[in-house]
Enzyme design. Structure first.
Site, short mmCIF file in Angstrom:
data_model
loop_
_atom_site.label_atom_id
_atom_site.label_comp_id
_atom_site.label_asym_id
_atom_site.label_seq_id
_atom_site.Cartn_x
_atom_site.Cartn_y
_atom_site.Cartn_z
N ASN A 230 5.24 -18.69 4.21
CA ASN A 230 3.89 -18.70 4.80
C ASN A 230 3.51 -20.17 4.93
O ASN A 230 2.82 -20.74 4.11
CB ASN A 230 2.90 -17.93 3.92
CG ASN A 230 3.24 -16.46 3.85
OD1 ASN A 230 3.65 -15.85 4.85
ND2 ASN A 230 3.09 -15.85 2.68
N LYS A 307 9.21 -17.79 9.18
CA LYS A 307 8.61 -16.46 9.11
C LYS A 307 7.62 -16.38 10.26
O LYS A 307 6.66 -17.15 10.30
CB LYS A 307 7.92 -16.25 7.77
CG LYS A 307 7.16 -14.92 7.66
CD LYS A 307 6.49 -14.80 6.28
CE LYS A 307 5.71 -13.51 6.15
NZ LYS A 307 5.07 -13.38 4.81
N GLU A 311 3.06 -10.25 8.67
CA GLU A 311 1.95 -10.43 7.74
C GLU A 311 0.96 -11.49 8.21
O GLU A 311 0.48 -12.31 7.43
CB GLU A 311 2.48 -10.75 6.34
CG GLU A 311 3.34 -9.64 5.76
CD GLU A 311 3.81 -9.91 4.35
OE1 GLU A 311 3.84 -8.98 3.54
OE2 GLU A 311 4.16 -11.08 4.06
N ARG A 344 13.63 -15.25 9.76
CA ARG A 344 13.54 -14.10 8.86
C ARG A 344 13.29 -12.81 9.63
O ARG A 344 12.48 -12.77 10.55
CB ARG A 344 12.44 -14.30 7.82
CG ARG A 344 12.71 -15.48 6.90
CD ARG A 344 11.59 -15.70 5.92
NE ARG A 344 11.66 -14.84 4.75
CZ ARG A 344 10.71 -14.02 4.35
NH1 ARG A 344 9.60 -13.88 5.05
NH2 ARG A 344 10.85 -13.31 3.25
N ASP A 385 11.01 -4.29 0.78
CA ASP A 385 10.53 -5.59 0.30
C ASP A 385 10.91 -5.86 -1.15
O ASP A 385 10.03 -5.89 -2.00
CB ASP A 385 9.02 -5.69 0.47
CG ASP A 385 8.47 -7.07 0.17
OD1 ASP A 385 9.26 -8.01 0.09
OD2 ASP A 385 7.25 -7.21 0.02
N GLU A 413 8.90 -10.34 -8.31
CA GLU A 413 7.62 -9.91 -7.74
C GLU A 413 7.27 -8.48 -8.13
O GLU A 413 6.12 -8.17 -8.42
CB GLU A 413 7.66 -10.06 -6.22
CG GLU A 413 6.38 -9.65 -5.53
CD GLU A 413 6.43 -9.88 -4.03
OE1 GLU A 413 5.46 -9.51 -3.36
OE2 GLU A 413 7.45 -10.44 -3.54
N HIS A 541 6.92 1.04 -4.01
CA HIS A 541 5.62 0.51 -3.53
C HIS A 541 4.44 1.26 -4.16
O HIS A 541 3.44 1.55 -3.49
CB HIS A 541 5.54 0.62 -2.01
CG HIS A 541 4.61 -0.39 -1.38
ND1 HIS A 541 3.25 -0.39 -1.60
CD2 HIS A 541 4.84 -1.43 -0.54
CE1 HIS A 541 2.68 -1.36 -0.91
NE2 HIS A 541 3.63 -2.03 -0.27
#
Length: 721
Positions: A230, A307, A311, A344, A385, A413, A541
């Site tokens: 990001n 990226k 998102e 990506r 993910d 994560e 998730h």
């Protein structure tokens, strides 16, 4: 008064000595402590009596020399002299093709097998009744890799008499990806702040930069991506490029090249243009000029990771263009400098209402063959993910004319951050060994990524870093094993999880048989334990929103459906799971027929992926003979029980390892046991609303009602910004 002063001085000295000798984990696996076996230590010392290094050695060879000097001094308890010409029995001779006499001692076959970064370590007779050890490589960096390999060989207390090691990396670009921001926060970073002190650079350089580069080189990594995917366009401005150049200078003697993430909208944000359209000539000119500038400042710059259109990140689709259009814009500008463009494939769009796990194939497969030769598509191991368990990403089987890279997550994560123990080599091996059948049986992801299927170069593998400013680098001391394992698998993906766990444990904790056996066993079972107490039977998730720490199967009403938990488990009175067969979203249709046949039938689908691919009633009869509800409950309980077993195993090591590291891990296992109970209780109470079934025998009653768990709102969770 004098006695008091003397007592204070002596006491302070004692405390300082204790601090200096505290086991804080900083040395990682590069612990060159004296070999305890005096007979073995003496044998090693007799076998290596001097280090022969050419005069005017380049910096990377100087690093190899210095590492050998430091390592041998520590392991053998004596200084080994460095000379430019062999003068005694037991010489360790380093050489490249510049030394024709030395190179004549090895075959052309060995030279070819060593490649550009590999090495040959061989013990030979010297023709005078003695022996010498050759460390030979085609390039100077190979000598560095060989030096670390020799020291590792000694640390593991393996024999030297018949030493004959030939090793070369199977993948060319072996990258550590940092999700580090310019303010030194780290997205999904659980070990403190970013290592990069941007405000102090370029003039002030932390000695930790060198130790970081040593660690990368020691496991065979050769590149580091300094910034978050990001991305912040400011990293491409000249003041920051000068700072990056300072880091590159610190890393270069260790064979490490720097890479950056590029923000697609940089021509607007820092370039003054009104568009970032990849087909606009002014945009192409801006990127060419910017990349020329980068290479003026950093001549060995590796390239960009991007990226885009994911998102909320800007990208070519903002202008009606494709991912290939965007990637080729940057690849063309990098090509004159032999730079690499990594694009990506982690993409999903709010406008696309199809199953999120299908969207990478939907967007990228039609573009196969349209990417430049220096562009690589980087694909996560799974289609969603980085979850504790996913099937492999089907995109690996859909792009035969495109260079593909594998992206793994070292930072945890979705696996308990730096609190829970999760050795990830088994997870990564599942992906590497997965057969896509794209080119017949045996078309594994490992063989696609290493170029042996398509013979395409460059080949790339990347791991999202788990490092930070914590003294032990990774937050959880045992999480160092994942940094180590990623490097070892990136170099040689045929190594087993067991081999790597044994290596790392011996390097980090010594050769005590009980310690090695116990810690290796803990590592190898740890990831499956987290799967059991958090997301068993293919659930995914269902973590808490935002920070992703702890349970959140109730998460709903987010701006996007695919940011909720209910989107992924779909539990109601009739059952649970997502139907991804042809009757449902048909995500299964993106896999080869061999997988469709196996995974498409609940009776043949392995329990580990059952609820990923199937929606089933609560009374569905499992392979164990139990109904689905009972099986789900018992898996959650099994996870809790396994953490308790881990605690007992670790406690058995008291007194066998130092108190500092013992207590560090013991405390985290205690927290993990609490977390496991919370996961179990929260998830089973939530799903019980729909199943309306009692907990089976053997499952502990929840400690609190469901609303207690739903009310938990964690604040300031590390890594969530």
């Amino acid at each position: 008064m004098r006695l008091l002063r003397r007592f204070f001085i002596l006491n302070s000295a004692f405390l300082l000595l204790a601090v200096l000798h505290a086991e804080d984990g900083y040395r990682l696996w590069l612990r060159y402590d004296p070999i305890a076996d005096e007979q073995l230590r003496a044998a090693y010392a007799a076998a290596i009596t001097e280090i022969v290094v050419p005069e005017k050695a380049p910096p990377v060879v100087a690093s190899a020399r210095d590492e050998l000097v430091t390592g041998l001094r520590g392991l053998l308890g004596r200084d080994i002299p460095v000379v430019t010409k062999a003068s005694r029995d037991g010489a360790l001779v380093l050489g490249t093709p510049d030394d024709p006499v030395l190179y004549a001692a090895i075959s052309e076959t060995d030279q070819r097998a060593a490649g550009m970064e590999g090495y040959l370590l061989r013990r030979i007779a010297d023709g005078r009744g003695g022996h010498r050890t050759l460390l030979v490589a085609n390039r100077p960096v190979g000598l560095l890799h060989g030096a670390f390999a020799l020291l590792r060989h000694l640390q593991l207390q393996r024999p030297l008499a018949d030493l004959n090691l030939l090793s070369a990396p199977r993948i060319e670009r072996r990258l550590l990806n940092h999700w580090d921001n310019l303010d030194r926060t780290v997205e999904r970073g659980y070990a403190g702040f970013s290592l990069w002190e941007w405000f102090y650079l370029p003039e002030i350089r932390s000695p930790r930069y060198r130790d970081y580069a040593r660690a990368l080189a020691s496991v065979g990594l050769n590149g580091t991506v300094l910034t978050n995917v990001n991305a912040n366009a400011q990293i491409l401005t000249r003041p920051y490029l000068d700072k990056v150049a300072a880091l590159a200078a610190e890393f270069r003697p260790w064979g490490i090249r720097v890479y950056l993430t590029a923000r697609f909208s940089a021509p607007i944000e820092i370039g003054g243009l009104k568009t970032a359209d990849p087909l606009d000539p002014a945009v192409a000119t801006w990127w060419r000029d910017k990349i020329d500038e980068i290479y003026q400042v950093i001549p060995d710059f590796g390239g960009f990771v991007v990226k885009a259109n994911s998102e909320g990140q800007p990208g070519p689709q903002d202008y009606g263009r494709t991912h290939a259009d965007g990637a080729n814009l940057l690849a063309d500008a990098l090509a004159p400098h032999n730079g690499l463009l990594v694009w990506r494939a982690f993409v999903y769009s709010a406008a696309n209402q199809d199953d999120r796990v299908k969207q990478a194939v939907t967007e990228f497969a039609p573009l196969d063959g349209q990417f430049r030769d220096n562009a690589v598509i980087q694909i996560k191991n799974g289609p969603l993910d980085f979850f504790p368990r996913e099937p492999f990403s089907p995109l690996f089987g859909h792009m035969p004319r495109t260079r593909l890279a594998l992206e793994l997550q070292i930072t945890q994560e979705y696996l308990g951050h730096s609190i829970q123990l999760a050795y990830l080599a088994p997870l990564w091996k599942e992906a590497l060994d997965a057969d896509t059948f794209a080119n017949g049986p045996g078309t594994t992801i490992a063989r696609i990524v290493d170029g042996s299927v398509k013979l395409q170069h460059p080949t790339v593998i990347a791991g999202v870093a788990n490092t930070g400013t914590d003294r032990n680098w990774t937050g959880h001391l045992l999480a160092q094993s994942n940094w180590y394992a990623f490097g070892r698998l990136a170099w040689d993906h045929t190594l087993t999880s067991e081999q790597i766990a044994d290596e790392w444990t011996r390097l980090t904790f010594g050769s005590d048989t009980q310690v090695v056996a116990t810690i290796s066993r803990l590592l190898l079972g740890s990831r499956e334990t987290i799967v059991n107490f958090s997301m068993p039977l293919g659930l995914h998730h269902i973590m808490a929103e935002g920070h992703h720490y702890g349970p959140g199967p109730w998460v709903a009403d987010r701006p996007r459906a695919d940011w909720t938990a209910v989107y992924y488990h779909r539990a109601d009175a009739t059952g649970i799971g997502v139907d991804r067969t042809a009757r449902g979203t048909n995500a299964l249709g993106q896999y080869a027929p061999e997988w469709q046949q196996r995974w498409g039938d609940p009776q043949t689908c392995p329990d580990e992926l059952l609820l990923w691919f199937h929606r089933l009633p609560w009374d569905f009869r499992m392979k164990s003979g139990r109904p689905l509800w009972d099986e789900l409950c018992l898996r959650y309980q099994q996870g809790v029980d396994e953490v308790r077993t881990m605690q007992r195993a670790w406690d058995s090591l008291r007194g066998r390892i130092d108190d500092e590291r013992f207590t560090h891990v013991q405390q985290r296992l205690a927290r993990e046991e609490k977390d496991a109970r919370d996961w179990r209780d929260a998830c089973l109470l939530y799903f019980q609303q729909f199943s309306q079934r009692p907990l089976p025998a053997g499952v502990e009653a929840p400690a609190h009602p469901l609303e207690h768990y739903r009310s938990i709102k964690l604040k300031n969770v590390p890594g969530h910004y």
